[in-house]
Scaffold this motif. Structure first.
Motif, PDB file in Angstrom:
ATOM      1  N   ALA A 103     103.641  57.085  24.089  1.00 13.79           N
ATOM      2  CA  ALA A 103     104.778  57.501  23.263  1.00 13.79           C
ATOM      3  C   ALA A 103     104.958  59.017  23.355  1.00 13.79           C
ATOM      4  O   ALA A 103     106.072  59.520  23.524  1.00 13.79           O
ATOM      5  CB  ALA A 103     104.571  57.066  21.817  1.00 13.79           C
ATOM      6  N   ALA A 104     103.848  59.755  23.285  1.00 14.06           N
ATOM      7  CA  ALA A 104     103.918  61.221  23.388  1.00 14.06           C
ATOM      8  C   ALA A 104     104.436  61.630  24.763  1.00 14.06           C
ATOM      9  O   ALA A 104     105.280  62.526  24.889  1.00 14.06           O
ATOM     10  CB  ALA A 104     102.534  61.826  23.132  1.00 14.06           C
ATOM     11  N   TYR A 105     103.952  60.942  25.788  1.00 17.47           N
ATOM     12  CA  TYR A 105     104.348  61.279  27.157  1.00 17.47           C
ATOM     13  C   TYR A 105     105.857  61.111  27.354  1.00 17.47           C
ATOM     14  O   TYR A 105     106.542  62.024  27.825  1.00 17.47           O
ATOM     15  CB  TYR A 105     103.579  60.396  28.144  1.00 17.47           C
ATOM     16  N   PHE A 106     106.379  59.941  26.983  1.00 18.52           N
ATOM     17  CA  PHE A 106     107.807  59.688  27.232  1.00 18.52           C
ATOM     18  C   PHE A 106     108.706  60.502  26.302  1.00 18.52           C
ATOM     19  O   PHE A 106     109.796  60.907  26.697  1.00 18.52           O
ATOM     20  CB  PHE A 106     108.120  58.188  27.135  1.00 18.52           C
ATOM     21  N   SER A 107     108.238  60.758  25.085  1.00 17.11           N
ATOM     22  CA  SER A 107     109.085  61.556  24.187  1.00 17.11           C
ATOM     23  C   SER A 107     109.158  63.001  24.687  1.00 17.11           C
ATOM     24  O   SER A 107     110.123  63.708  24.409  1.00 17.11           O
ATOM     25  CB  SER A 107     108.591  61.482  22.749  1.00 17.11           C
ATOM     26  N   GLY A 108     108.164  63.435  25.448  1.00 15.24           N
ATOM     27  CA  GLY A 108     108.141  64.799  25.973  1.00 15.24           C
ATOM     28  C   GLY A 108     109.010  65.011  27.203  1.00 15.24           C
ATOM     29  O   GLY A 108     109.130  66.129  27.698  1.00 15.24           O
ATOM     30  N   ILE A 109     109.608  63.941  27.721  1.00 11.41           N
ATOM     31  CA  ILE A 109     110.478  64.061  28.902  1.00 11.41           C
ATOM     32  C   ILE A 109     111.925  64.090  28.435  1.00 11.41           C
ATOM     33  O   ILE A 109     112.317  63.329  27.551  1.00 11.41           O
ATOM     34  CB  ILE A 109     110.255  62.864  29.857  1.00 11.41           C
ATOM     35  N   LYS A 110     112.704  64.973  29.027  1.00 13.88           N
ATOM     36  CA  LYS A 110     114.109  65.052  28.665  1.00 13.88           C
ATOM     37  C   LYS A 110     114.838  63.762  29.062  1.00 13.88           C
ATOM     38  O   LYS A 110     114.594  63.217  30.134  1.00 13.88           O
ATOM     39  CB  LYS A 110     114.723  66.231  29.426  1.00 13.88           C
ATOM     40  N   ALA A 111     115.721  63.299  28.198  1.00 15.85           N
ATOM     41  CA  ALA A 111     116.488  62.093  28.523  1.00 15.85           C
ATOM     42  C   ALA A 111     117.364  62.364  29.740  1.00 15.85           C
ATOM     43  O   ALA A 111     117.619  63.513  30.078  1.00 15.85           O
ATOM     44  CB  ALA A 111     117.336  61.671  27.335  1.00 15.85           C
ATOM     45  N   ALA A 112     117.806  61.287  30.391  1.00 12.00           N
ATOM     46  CA  ALA A 112     118.571  61.425  31.631  1.00 12.00           C
ATOM     47  C   ALA A 112     119.803  62.296  31.432  1.00 12.00           C
ATOM     48  O   ALA A 112     120.461  62.231  30.400  1.00 12.00           O
ATOM     49  CB  ALA A 112     118.989  60.040  32.117  1.00 12.00           C
ATOM     50  N   SER A 113     120.096  63.116  32.435  1.00 12.37           N
ATOM     51  CA  SER A 113     121.346  63.865  32.419  1.00 12.37           C
ATOM     52  C   SER A 113     122.237  63.273  33.497  1.00 12.37           C
ATOM     53  O   SER A 113     121.783  62.517  34.344  1.00 12.37           O
ATOM     54  CB  SER A 113     121.079  65.332  32.711  1.00 12.37           C
ATOM     55  N   ALA A 114     123.503  63.646  33.479  1.00 19.34           N
ATOM     56  CA  ALA A 114     124.444  63.079  34.448  1.00 19.34           C
ATOM     57  C   ALA A 114     124.188  63.614  35.854  1.00 19.34           C
ATOM     58  O   ALA A 114     124.478  62.964  36.839  1.00 19.34           O
ATOM     59  CB  ALA A 114     125.871  63.373  34.022  1.00 19.34           C
ATOM     60  N   ALA A 115     123.615  64.828  35.933  1.00 19.34           N
ATOM     61  CA  ALA A 115     123.415  65.467  37.237  1.00 19.34           C
ATOM     62  C   ALA A 115     122.366  64.715  38.047  1.00 19.34           C
ATOM     63  O   ALA A 115     121.413  64.182  37.500  1.00 19.34           O
ATOM     64  CB  ALA A 115     122.960  66.904  37.042  1.00 19.34           C
ATOM     65  N   PRO A 116     122.548  64.666  39.394  1.00 25.02           N
ATOM     66  CA  PRO A 116     121.534  64.010  40.205  1.00 25.02           C
ATOM     67  C   PRO A 116     120.199  64.756  40.068  1.00 25.02           C
ATOM     68  O   PRO A 116     120.181  65.967  39.912  1.00 25.02           O
ATOM     69  CB  PRO A 116     122.070  64.104  41.629  1.00 25.02           C
ATOM     70  N   ARG A 117     119.118  63.977  40.165  1.00 21.77           N
ATOM     71  CA  ARG A 117     117.796  64.529  39.886  1.00 21.77           C
ATOM     72  C   ARG A 117     117.447  65.747  40.720  1.00 21.77           C
ATOM     73  O   ARG A 117     116.907  66.711  40.214  1.00 21.77           O
ATOM     74  CB  ARG A 117     116.739  63.443  40.129  1.00 21.77           C
ATOM     75  N   ALA A 118     117.784  65.685  41.999  1.00 18.38           N
ATOM     76  CA  ALA A 118     117.365  66.754  42.897  1.00 18.38           C
ATOM     77  C   ALA A 118     117.966  68.098  42.486  1.00 18.38           C
ATOM     78  O   ALA A 118     117.431  69.142  42.807  1.00 18.38           O
ATOM     79  CB  ALA A 118     117.758  66.419  44.316  1.00 18.38           C
ATOM     80  N   LYS A 119     119.081  68.062  41.775  1.00 24.78           N
ATOM     81  CA  LYS A 119     119.737  69.316  41.420  1.00 24.78           C
ATOM     82  C   LYS A 119     119.277  69.865  40.079  1.00 24.78           C
ATOM     83  O   LYS A 119     119.626  70.972  39.708  1.00 24.78           O
ATOM     84  CB  LYS A 119     121.259  69.116  41.409  1.00 24.78           C
ATOM     85  N   VAL A 120     118.516  69.093  39.334  1.00 27.95           N
ATOM     86  CA  VAL A 120     118.036  69.565  38.034  1.00 27.95           C
ATOM     87  C   VAL A 120     116.843  70.479  38.272  1.00 27.95           C
ATOM     88  O   VAL A 120     115.821  70.064  38.783  1.00 27.95           O
ATOM     89  CB  VAL A 120     117.619  68.381  37.137  1.00 27.95           C
ATOM     90  N   LYS A 121     116.998  71.711  37.936  1.00 25.62           N
ATOM     91  CA  LYS A 121     115.909  72.680  38.127  1.00 25.62           C
ATOM     92  C   LYS A 121     115.406  73.157  36.775  1.00 25.62           C
ATOM     93  O   LYS A 121     116.171  73.282  35.834  1.00 25.62           O
ATOM     94  CB  LYS A 121     116.429  73.883  38.929  1.00 25.62           C
ATOM     95  N   GLY A 122     114.110  73.424  36.689  1.00 23.54           N
ATOM     96  CA  GLY A 122     113.549  73.982  35.471  1.00 23.54           C
ATOM     97  C   GLY A 122     113.979  73.196  34.257  1.00 23.54           C
ATOM     98  O   GLY A 122     114.409  73.710  33.241  1.00 23.54           O
TER      99      GLY A 122
END
Ligand SMILES: Cc1cc2nc3c(=O)[nH]c(=O)nc-3n(C[C@H](O)[C@H](O)[C@H](O)COP(=O)(O)OP(=O)(O)OC[C@H]3O[C@@H](n4cnc5c(N)ncnc54)[C@H](O)[C@@H]3O)c2cc1C
Lengths: 125, 430
Positions: A103-122
């Motif tokens: 639960a801690a692990y998944f809550s610590g990840i940002k929810a999906a954004s519309a941008a493709p993954r490869a372009k999400v930086k930092g």
């Protein structure tokens, strides 16, 4: 973010330090440690990588930790919550401590954004 | 860079790592120490291992050796036979793995030099490694079933590796006259995808029921019981009454000879069965390269350590997926992916001089019986006293008594699973 000694940040830091510097002191012998990122890996196969689902199974990234922990533990009850098809069979494979780490692990990840993954930086907070 | 990374910085890195797009500072010292890993096979196990090695430590030099430029998954080929998916929907390329910084070499690995730790590819060059991962899948024991060899498979396809064989079986099914018998020969355990033959029978039944209603399916089995059997048989009785006949070992179901030219098979006690379409799932063993590299034992499969999937016979080599003897885990794409993630974590730890984390593995196999009728089997596994064990009280099959809505939901979730695991493995959207 809540401090949790099993939180993967600590492991990530360990990886970095391990690969950056030669540590002077050797780690003491100990039993194999729980690593939430290892526990979480298998969840990705249904809930999507990092819990961001590309399909019909619900996304679990970035959800409140308490909500995830409560739901995960509830899957272990008999009978499981209405509408459960498979999570009861999976959740019973984990201790409550494992489920809390997940639960801690998944809550610590940002929810999906519309941008493709490869372009999400930092993308971390 | 200082060792005293602030907590905020570490968390930032974690976020980046979790998105798979972390730009690491250039550290030539660390780079030299991070290590080289060669991965043989770009299927479920190999592609996952390569991706997760890079994800856990982007400084590791990862080379993936896989002859196919586009990998076609076996999972969901049965839906293709059912007319629910196109063949091309089964294909996944390697562009996203390249974007992740993995060197993808489209060739066959022909030799592993254990002493000097290097792998040779068909065109000649060697690739040196500190750790090797092999996920070569299965090969067939040609000749173990009398009359069934590679030439016979051109007449009586196996379609147990996806590709030309899948297309051939699909063509034969479409050309089959109404009223013909579709015969499948099913091997004893262990083999790739325990519920696969029965899902295939279901999907072929779905196709025949709609297109060739006078036809029949005959399943000749070398076993007396199979995965999710009551669930399959309940569904067959309900959806395809009288269409599918299953003959177990005890009722002379074991095929002992194949006559591919005449599309005829003979069973243990001499019964002959003539087919309009003959699908033979042959006896299997670990992918040939595992055998050539001294990784297999007398069983033909690769024994591995339960906590890291490192070969028990060759240190520094991790083998995952169908090629291993990982019982009680079945040979599934889900297992191959799950094992590869644990092996990647163990390799990253070992290259950094740390102990491998505690392993957990999961399996789920969804089977589609009709477009709105799905069932599943799940399991959670760990290592205990050096052995792979199923976590007590975990896993199991879908309930036998369940509503139509439940079966429909599992059909939908099965499709969700396929999208998730293929994106997780190859980075493709399907
Ligand atoms: C009809 C059918 C349905 C299935 N359905 C499901 C399902 O619903 N769910 C599920 O989880 N599993 C399913 N499976 C099982 C799944 O396909 C396998 O378990 C999975 O592919 C195993 O992964 P792997 O990495 O071990 O092997 P593979 O995915 O087969 O990958 C092996 C790769 O290694 C490559 N290779 C082999 N030798 C070499 C070499 N010398 N050099 C370089 N590369 C090499 C091959 O080209 C291949 O690409 C199904 C299987 C079948 C047949």
């Amino acid at each position: 973010m809540k401090t949790n000694r099993n939180f993967p940040a600590a492991r990530a830091l360990g990886v970095l330090i391990g690969s950056i510097a030669t540590l002077a002191c050797a780690p003491a012998a100990h039993a194999q440690q729980r690593d939430a990122s290892v526990l979480a890996g298998a969840c990705f196969n249904c809930h999507g990588t990092d819990g961001r689902s590309p399909g019909s199974i619900v996304s679990i990234a970035g959800r409140p930790e308490l909500e995830l922990a409560t739901k995960l533990k509830a899957f272990k009850s008999e009978p499981p919550p209405a509408g459960t098809t498979i999570m009861n069979r999976i959740a019973r494979g984990y201790s409550d401590a494992d489920l809390e780490a997940l639960a801690a692990y998944f809550s610590g990840i940002k929810a999906a954004s519309a941008a493709p993954r490869a372009k999400v930086k930092g993308d971390g907070k | 860079m200082s060792v005293k990374l602030s907590r905020r910085r570490a968390l930032g890195m974690l976020g980046g790592a979790a998105s798979g797009a972390l730009a690491f500072p250039s550290l030539s010292f660390a780079e030299r120490r991070a290590g080289r890993v060669v991965v043989i096979g770009g299927g479920f196990g190999g592609a996952t291992a390569a991706r997760y090695l890079k994800r856990r430590n982007p400084l590791i030099d990862v080379t993936l050796i896989e002859p196919a430029k586009r990998f076609y998954t076996c999972p969901f080929t049965n839906l293709h036979f059912g007319g629910l998916r196109s063949f091309e929907q089964q294909g996944h390329d390697f562009a996203d793995l390249r974007r992740a910084g993995i060197r993808v070499v489209h060739e066959l690995a022909t030799e592993v030099d254990l002493a000097s730790r290097r792998v040779r590819i068909a065109s000649g060059p060697w690739f040196a490694y500190d750790r090797l991962v092999a996920s070569p899948g299965i090969d067939f024991r040609w000749g173990a079933l009398a009359g069934y060899d590679e030439a016979a498979a051109q007449l009586a396809p196996h379609a147990w590796k996806a590709g030309a064989q899948t297309k051939l079986l699909k063509q034969q099914l479409e050309a089959m006259p109404d009223g013909g018998v579709f015969v499948m020969s099913i091997p004893g355990n262990p083999y790739r995808c325990p519920p696969g033959p029965y899902e295939r029978a279901s999907m072929v039944a779905h196709y025949l029921k709609t297109h060739k209603p006078k036809s029949k399916i005959l399943l000749l089995d070398a076993k007396d019981a199979f995965s999710k059997q009551p669930l399959f048989q309940d569904a067959w009785a309900k959806l395809y009454p009288g269409l599918i006949e299953w003959v177990p070992l005890a009722k002379d179901g074991k095929v002992t000879r194949v006559d591919a030219k005449n599309l005829e098979v003979e069973t243990e006690f001499g019964q002959k069965h003539k087919a309009a379409v003959l699908n033979v799932v042959p006896p299997q063993k670990a992918g040939l390269i595992a055998e050539l590299s001294g990784l297999t034992d007398a069983s033909g499969w690769v024994p591995v350590k339960a906590d890291t999937f490192e070969s028990t016979q060759q240190p520094g080599i991790h083998v995952v997926g169908d090629a291993t003897n990982a019982a009680p885990m079945p040979k599934s794409g889900f297992c191959a992916n799950s094992q590869a993630k644990v092996a990647a974590a163990a390799i990253v730890a070992s290259l950094a001089g740390r102990e491998a984390p505690k392993p957990t593995y999961v399996n789920t196999c969804y089977s589609l019986i009709a477009p709105d009728y799905g069932i599943s089997v799940a399991g959670v596994y760990t290592a205990a006293d050096g052995k792979l064990v199923e976590v007590p009280n975990s896993g199991g099959v879908s309930p036998r008594q369940a509503s139509d809505d439940f079966r429909k939901l599992e059909a939908r979730y099965g499709e969700g699973w396929y999208r998730a695991i293929t994106q997780d493995t190859w980075g493709t959207r399907s």
